[in-house]
Design a protein around this motif. Structure first.
Motif, PDB file in Angstrom:
ATOM      1  N   VAL A 336      -6.148  30.665  54.688  1.00  0.00           N
ATOM      2  CA  VAL A 336      -6.628  31.848  53.968  1.00  0.00           C
ATOM      3  C   VAL A 336      -5.943  31.947  52.606  1.00  0.00           C
ATOM      4  O   VAL A 336      -6.604  32.213  51.583  1.00  0.00           O
ATOM      5  N   LEU A 337      -4.644  31.727  52.576  1.00  0.00           N
ATOM      6  CA  LEU A 337      -3.913  31.791  51.304  1.00  0.00           C
ATOM      7  C   LEU A 337      -4.387  30.713  50.337  1.00  0.00           C
ATOM      8  O   LEU A 337      -4.456  30.928  49.121  1.00  0.00           O
ATOM      9  N   LEU A 338      -4.731  29.541  50.863  1.00  0.00           N
ATOM     10  CA  LEU A 338      -5.235  28.470  50.007  1.00  0.00           C
ATOM     11  C   LEU A 338      -6.544  28.877  49.351  1.00  0.00           C
ATOM     12  O   LEU A 338      -6.753  28.633  48.150  1.00  0.00           O
ATOM     13  N   LYS A 339      -7.427  29.511  50.112  1.00  0.00           N
ATOM     14  CA  LYS A 339      -8.689  29.964  49.514  1.00  0.00           C
ATOM     15  C   LYS A 339      -8.432  31.021  48.448  1.00  0.00           C
ATOM     16  O   LYS A 339      -9.068  31.012  47.384  1.00  0.00           O
ATOM     17  N   MET A 340      -7.515  31.930  48.713  1.00  0.00           N
ATOM     18  CA  MET A 340      -7.183  32.942  47.721  1.00  0.00           C
ATOM     19  C   MET A 340      -6.570  32.312  46.470  1.00  0.00           C
ATOM     20  O   MET A 340      -6.816  32.772  45.350  1.00  0.00           O
ATOM     21  N   ALA A 341      -5.777  31.260  46.654  1.00  0.00           N
ATOM     22  CA  ALA A 341      -5.176  30.576  45.509  1.00  0.00           C
ATOM     23  C   ALA A 341      -6.238  29.873  44.676  1.00  0.00           C
ATOM     24  O   ALA A 341      -6.168  29.850  43.445  1.00  0.00           O
ATOM     25  N   LYS A 342      -7.238  29.306  45.352  1.00  0.00           N
ATOM     26  CA  LYS A 342      -8.298  28.580  44.649  1.00  0.00           C
ATOM     27  C   LYS A 342      -9.273  29.520  43.951  1.00  0.00           C
ATOM     28  O   LYS A 342      -9.625  29.312  42.782  1.00  0.00           O
ATOM     29  N   GLU A 343      -9.714  30.544  44.669  1.00  0.00           N
ATOM     30  CA  GLU A 343     -10.809  31.377  44.166  1.00  0.00           C
ATOM     31  C   GLU A 343     -10.338  32.638  43.457  1.00  0.00           C
ATOM     32  O   GLU A 343     -11.109  33.231  42.692  1.00  0.00           O
ATOM     33  N   VAL A 351      -2.948  25.936  41.610  1.00  0.00           N
ATOM     34  CA  VAL A 351      -2.736  26.087  43.051  1.00  0.00           C
ATOM     35  C   VAL A 351      -1.454  25.350  43.429  1.00  0.00           C
ATOM     36  O   VAL A 351      -1.314  24.159  43.131  1.00  0.00           O
ATOM     37  N   PRO A 352      -0.499  26.013  44.076  1.00  0.00           N
ATOM     38  CA  PRO A 352       0.742  25.336  44.489  1.00  0.00           C
ATOM     39  C   PRO A 352       0.428  24.117  45.352  1.00  0.00           C
ATOM     40  O   PRO A 352      -0.270  24.246  46.368  1.00  0.00           O
ATOM     41  N   PRO A 353       0.894  22.935  44.984  1.00  0.00           N
ATOM     42  CA  PRO A 353       0.529  21.707  45.711  1.00  0.00           C
ATOM     43  C   PRO A 353       0.844  21.758  47.200  1.00  0.00           C
ATOM     44  O   PRO A 353       0.056  21.267  48.024  1.00  0.00           O
ATOM     45  N   LYS A 354       1.967  22.356  47.569  1.00  0.00           N
ATOM     46  CA  LYS A 354       2.349  22.369  48.986  1.00  0.00           C
ATOM     47  C   LYS A 354       1.435  23.247  49.835  1.00  0.00           C
ATOM     48  O   LYS A 354       1.426  23.139  51.068  1.00  0.00           O
ATOM     49  N   LEU A 355       0.653  24.088  49.184  1.00  0.00           N
ATOM     50  CA  LEU A 355      -0.274  24.937  49.915  1.00  0.00           C
ATOM     51  C   LEU A 355      -1.402  24.106  50.547  1.00  0.00           C
ATOM     52  O   LEU A 355      -2.115  24.590  51.439  1.00  0.00           O
TER      53      LEU A 355
END
Length: 496
Positions: A336-343, A351-355
């Motif tokens: 979920v956090l990855l989608k928020m980081a992307k969009e 986007v933080p790479p480790k995410l």
């Protein structure tokens, strides 16, 4: 001339200020837009994860109870739940057992040696000694089956453990004692690197694996002059059920809720097929149910759960487990956090790479962020730095991270509650009998908010009149103690 220069400078300064103001408004609007996008993602996720009692939880409970009934009445088995009769060859404890006992809890890459003294059902377990031993990599990584080598190593370590913690009861030392032996379900998202690990995961569906472990450990105990014998190898959930039964005759089920999850409960013999009943060697018909395999159209699945399942090593399997167990909760939050980081650029333009790294967020770290009570979410800030190298989070961003954790934890805990209600319903005990359910595992023991959500969901489903009939408590004796209770009941049975 000087006046013209001054006017030009003033105009230039004013233009610059206007430009700065425009730029500030631009960044503010962009920030607000991104924040609204992040909030929209969170709201949609929360709606999809919602578990209202009558619209969701009772459907899940009823369907689980129905699936249990169907699986037990089937002559062929093979259903999703894998309802399996345990191979315990002695009755469960009565609470009258007393003495000092030893046990082994075999895990993924280590095993736990346990020694404890029982003084009766109204007394706590005392003189508890534990030692965790890592399994040598040469055994874990062996290309061929290394069961014999593993058992030899365990017996040798047990001999050392007994010599250090031995009691002074010469009579008990003279006669052969029973050794409790439990196996914890292994959880590994990478391809299995050990033939033993593969066999552990098949223990309850292929009794030859349990028999082989029993045979080999008993040979090794004799080889190293350890005057103990393992009657049977069972899952640790059955050991936890034995612990609950030691303290209460109303203890009817045990739930393992850690990295993985499963259930053991006591079934009425007349409720299962004659073929299955013949497998039960004890007056107590104990069913080991791999309820992580349960699936239903009423489970609140989201796009994140669907992608997690598709990318797992067992797509289409263990859907319930992927919603409730510690192995997966942090991974859902990460997605979920990855989608928020992307969009929504939640953590900035990049986007933080480790995410992007799967399973980097573990459930203990998720619990720490979720249970952060500091004013500016300092724990969340520290965890984001430590795990994802995110160094520029704001208090608002950290708050939304905590909210994502809350949504995931609440859904998982309430589904566990629904599952427990489903089991008690299948047993016909909701309206007229007390039922004690013991739960073991770090997710329940250490994740306070998760535990509270679980308890409240059961109360909400059953209401004030019936909720007192379902008592949920933490397992007795701590990690690995189930093997002690099994050893006690098997010893008592052997000498009765």
């Amino acid at each position: 001339m000087k006046k013209e220069v001054a006017v030009a400078a003033a105009v230039s300064t004013a233009a610059a200020l206007v430009g700065v103001a425009v730029l500030v408004r631009h960044y503010r609007r962009r920030s607000e837009r991104r924040w609204r996008q992040a909030q929209a993602i969170l709201r949609k996720f929360a709606r999809q994860c919602a578990t209202p009692a009558h619209a969701k939880l009772w459907h899940v409970a009823n369907e689980l109870a129905s699936d249990m009934e169907a699986e037990l009445s089937s002559t062929e088995g093979g259903g999703n739940l894998r309802m399996l009769v345990s191979y315990v060859d002695a009755p469960l404890p009565t609470g009258e057992e007393k003495g000092t006992y030893y046990g082994i809890n075999l895990r993924g890459t280590n095993f736990l040696l346990v020694r404890a003294t029982l003084e009766g059902k109204n007394e706590p377990v005392t003189q508890v000694k534990r030692q965790e031993v890592a399994i040598p990599s040469a055994i874990l990584m062996a290309d061929t089956d290394s069961t014999r080598e593993l058992c030899d190593f365990m017996a040798l370590e047990l001999a050392k453990f007994v010599s250090v913690h031995s009691d002074t009861d010469t009579e008990s030392q003279a006669r052969e004692r029973k050794l409790g032996f439990t196996v914890s379900f292994t959880m590994d998202q990478s391809p299995a690197s050990s033939s033993i690990a593969c066999k552990w995961n098949r223990l309850s569906v292929d009794d030859t694996v349990g028999k082989e472990l029993t045979t080999e450990i008993n040979k090794a105990l004799e080889k190293h002059s350890v005057n103990m014998r393992v009657p049977a190898v069972v899952y640790d959930t059955i050991g936890n059920l034995a612990g609950g039964r030691y303290y209460s005759k109303e203890s009817v089920a045990a739930v393992s809720l850690g990295q993985g999850t499963d259930v053991a409960y006591i079934e009425s013999p007349q409720q299962i097929t004659e073929t299955l009943n013949e497998l039960s060697k004890s007056a107590d018909t104990v069913i080991h149910m791999q309820w992580g395999n349960f699936t239903s159209s009423h489970l609140p699945l989201t796009e994140y759960d669907i992608s997690l399942d598709a990318e797992s090593i067992d797509p289409g399997s263990k859907i319930f487990e992927k919603l409730i167990s510690g192995m997966y909760l942090g991974e859902i939050v990460r997605r979920v956090l990855l989608k928020m980081a992307k969009e929504a650029a939640l953590f900035g333009d990049l986007v933080p790479p480790k995410l992007f790294t799967p399973y980097l967020l573990r459930s203990p770290d998720m619990a720490a962020m979720h249970q952060d009570i500091s004013e500016d979410y300092g724990v969340v800030e520290d965890k984001l730095k430590e795990i994802f190298d995110i160094n520029n989070s704001t208090p608002m961003v950290r708050e939304i991270v905590a909210e994502v954790c809350d949504v995931v934890a609440e859904r998982g805990a309430r589904l566990v509650g629904a599952g427990i209600v489903g089991i008690v319903k299948k047993m016909g005990r909701i309206s007229n009998k007390k039922s004690v359910i013991t739960i073991e595992g770090g997710l329940y023991e250490h994740y306070r908010i998760f535990r509270n959500y679980l308890h409240s969901s059961v109360w909400e489903m059953l209401g004030s009149e019936l909720s007192d009939n379902v008592i949920i408590e933490h397992s007795h004796g701590g990690s690995g103690a189930g093997s002690i209770f099994l050893a006690a009941s098997q010893t008592q049975y052997a000498h009765s």
